[in-house]
Write an enzyme that holds these catalytic residues in place. Structure first.
Site, short mmCIF file in Angstrom:
data_model
loop_
_atom_site.label_atom_id
_atom_site.label_comp_id
_atom_site.label_asym_id
_atom_site.label_seq_id
_atom_site.Cartn_x
_atom_site.Cartn_y
_atom_site.Cartn_z
N CYS A 127 3.14 8.16 0.36
CA CYS A 127 4.58 7.55 1.95
C CYS A 127 4.05 5.92 1.03
O CYS A 127 3.28 5.58 0.30
CB CYS A 127 2.82 7.26 2.77
SG CYS A 127 3.67 6.26 4.37
N CYS A 141 6.05 -3.96 15.68
CA CYS A 141 6.20 -3.13 17.42
C CYS A 141 4.64 -3.51 17.48
O CYS A 141 4.01 -3.48 16.90
CB CYS A 141 6.15 -1.49 16.72
SG CYS A 141 8.27 -1.57 16.02
N CYS A 199 -1.23 5.88 9.89
CA CYS A 199 0.50 5.66 10.35
C CYS A 199 -0.84 4.40 10.91
O CYS A 199 -1.24 4.45 11.88
CB CYS A 199 1.13 6.47 11.35
SG CYS A 199 1.59 8.17 10.71
N GLU A 224 1.21 -1.23 -0.33
CA GLU A 224 0.55 -0.10 0.19
C GLU A 224 0.74 1.17 0.25
O GLU A 224 2.03 1.10 0.32
CB GLU A 224 -0.99 -0.12 1.07
CG GLU A 224 -1.65 -1.22 1.12
CD GLU A 224 -2.78 -0.68 2.66
OE1 GLU A 224 -3.89 -1.38 2.24
OE2 GLU A 224 -2.10 -0.96 3.18
N CYS A 257 1.55 -1.70 15.77
CA CYS A 257 1.72 -1.38 15.13
C CYS A 257 0.21 -2.60 14.13
O CYS A 257 1.51 -3.39 14.10
CB CYS A 257 2.80 -1.27 13.87
SG CYS A 257 3.27 -0.52 12.18
N CYS A 313 7.00 -6.90 7.89
CA CYS A 313 7.40 -6.03 8.27
C CYS A 313 8.00 -7.37 9.42
O CYS A 313 7.30 -8.00 9.98
CB CYS A 313 7.43 -4.95 8.71
SG CYS A 313 8.60 -3.13 9.71
N1 SAH Z 1 9.79 0.88 10.16
C1 SAH Z 1 10.08 2.81 10.10
C2 SAH Z 1 9.16 3.21 8.12
C3 SAH Z 1 7.60 2.81 8.96
S1 SAH Z 1 6.97 4.55 9.70
C4 SAH Z 1 9.42 3.33 11.55
O1 SAH Z 1 9.59 2.40 12.18
O2 SAH Z 1 10.00 4.12 11.38
C5 SAH Z 1 5.94 4.09 10.32
C6 SAH Z 1 5.45 5.42 11.32
O3 SAH Z 1 4.08 5.16 11.84
C7 SAH Z 1 6.16 5.16 12.94
O4 SAH Z 1 6.57 6.28 12.95
C8 SAH Z 1 5.24 4.17 13.38
O5 SAH Z 1 6.26 3.88 14.26
C9 SAH Z 1 3.86 4.16 13.21
N2 SAH Z 1 2.32 4.10 13.27
C10 SAH Z 1 3.13 2.36 13.36
N3 SAH Z 1 1.46 1.73 14.04
C11 SAH Z 1 0.86 3.51 14.32
C12 SAH Z 1 -0.55 3.27 15.01
N4 SAH Z 1 -1.43 2.36 14.95
N5 SAH Z 1 -0.49 4.57 15.25
C13 SAH Z 1 0.10 5.75 15.12
N6 SAH Z 1 0.97 5.34 14.58
C14 SAH Z 1 1.82 4.56 13.96
#
Ligand code: SAH
Length: 370
Positions: A111, A122, A344, A98, A125, A118
């Site tokens: 984006c 985390c 995000c 996506e 996420c 991944c």
């Molecule tokens: N792996 C990289 C690229 C992904 S960026 C990284 O971690 O930076 C995606 C961004 O969205 C990251 O800052 C991540 O922490 C954030 N993110 C992930 N899940 C989220 C959620 N449920 N709500 C808000 N932000 C989130």
């Protein structure tokens, strides 16, 4: 897919300028053909060699015989009430990724995903739920921008062309280093998308060796997904922290931006009762004294089966004020596209079932158990 297109295995979207020049040379052609073809592909969105009118007919035919220009296939588009668009792209192997287009008053940000799924897991996420399938190729990474530009150009209702790219979609870009760097070089190439280094941002959860490598070959803008002011909590939220703890990550980020005026964007997802207290804001202030940075607070975007909740607006405001009063530029990211699960951390949520069903079907066809 026809046999002919299967035979033409070289996808010119896989090449940056130097790679394309070398390829033309290997064909016995002049290297400057690379800049001509690069412009056709990336500035005019052309995928048909026949349209490249400044090449001789013989060369066009030769190229058509040995190469192709093949981006990821558009498999679905959703448009948010706020104008954001989420594109689902299907790859040659059936995997889906996506990309999200986010128009604003003075810019439009794409984006971009770097991996199918991944590995980092985390806890907040939704991409983590999908597991990991594979790294994207250069063609699949730059292909997201290539397709986005074509789709926007073909749509009279589209707000504006892409002016900024953030490597913040699915995946950890520093764990797909070579392909991500090559794609980002194309984003910045004058003969391709000509985006300045300020307009291309790589976001990482803190892969320290990758950060060190990146500093040697690139100067794109950097975002760090921090999310916690201490190692104990960050170990829970971002398991990668057990390998590369906060101190090492901040050192690597500081070395990356160097002594100049550049700052790292620190991303901090606001999780109710987890990382959003006054004391944690003050701890964050202390931590960031060692890093030229600005902070993006990201209100948590929920997805099915998560136990986390978004911090209240009052909490987010209070947290922001503490940072702000300590002199740290802090903005609260407005959730964009959350009505279409494009915000995000929500990528892959909507289409995951679809993918899974396909996998199940394949397993059944293969005679296994789903
Ligand atoms: N792996 C990289 C690229 C992904 S960026 C990284 O971690 O930076 C995606 C961004 O969205 C990251 O800052 C991540 O922490 C954030 N993110 C992930 N899940 C989220 C959620 N449920 N709500 C808000 N932000 C989130």
């Amino acid at each position: 897919m026809t046999n002919a297109s299967q035979d033409r295995t070289i996808n010119l979207l896989d090449f940056d300028r130097a790679g394309l020049a070398a390829w033309f040379e290997s064909l016995g052609e002049k290297p400057f053909r690379a800049t001509q073809v690069l412009k056709w592909i990336h500035q005019y969105g052309v995928d048909d060699f026949g349209a490249m009118t400044n090449l001789s007919r013989a060369l066009r035919e030769r190229l058509a015989a040995v190469a192709q220009i093949r981006g990821p296939r558009l498999a679905g588009q959703q448009v948010s009430a706020d104008g954001s668009r989420k594109w689902l792209f299907e790859l040659d192997d059936g995997n889906c990724i996506e990309s999200v287009y986010i128009p604003e008053a003075d810019r439009a940000t794409l984006c971009v995903s770097s991996q199918v799924g991944c590995t980092l897991n985390c806890s907040f996420c939704s991409t983590a739920r999908q597991g990991f399938n594979r790294n994207l190729t250069t063609a699949e990474i730059i292909g997201q921008l290539w397709q986005a530009a074509r789709l926007l150009a073909a749509d009279p209702a589209a707000p504006r062309p892409v002016s900024n790219v953030v490597m913040m979609g699915m995946g950890e870009p520093l764990l797909n280093f070579d392909n991500v760097v090559r794609a980002m070089d194309l984003m910045q190439d004058d003969f391709a998308y000509a985006l300045s280094k300020r307009r291309v941002t790589l976001s990482t959860a803190g892969v320290v060796p990758g950060l060190r490598e990146l500093g040697k070959v690139s100067d794109v803008s950097l975002a760090l997904s921090l999310h916690a002011p201490d190692d104990a909590l960050r170990n829970e939220l971002v398991p990668l922290n057990r390998r590369y703890p906060i101190g090492e990550v901040l050192d690597a980020c500081r070395d990356y931006v160097g002594e100049g005026r550049r700052r790292v964007t620190v991303e901090y997802v606001m999780l109710d009762g987890i990382n959003d207290s006054d004391a944690q804001a003050r701890a964050l202030v202390k931590l960031l004294r060692r890093l030229p940075s600005k902070v993006n607070l990201i209100p948590f975007n929920p997805f099915p089966d998560t136990l986390y909740r978004r911090s209240s607006q009052a909490r987010i405001d209070r947290f922001r004020d503490i940072l702000h009063n300590a002199g740290i530029v802090t903005i609260t990211r407005r959730p964009r596209g959350d009505d279409i699960d494009a915000a995000c951390g929500q990528l892959a949520g909507e289409f995951r079932d679809r993918t899974r069903r396909r996998e199940q079907r394949l397993v059944q066809l293969a005679g296994g158990k789903a």
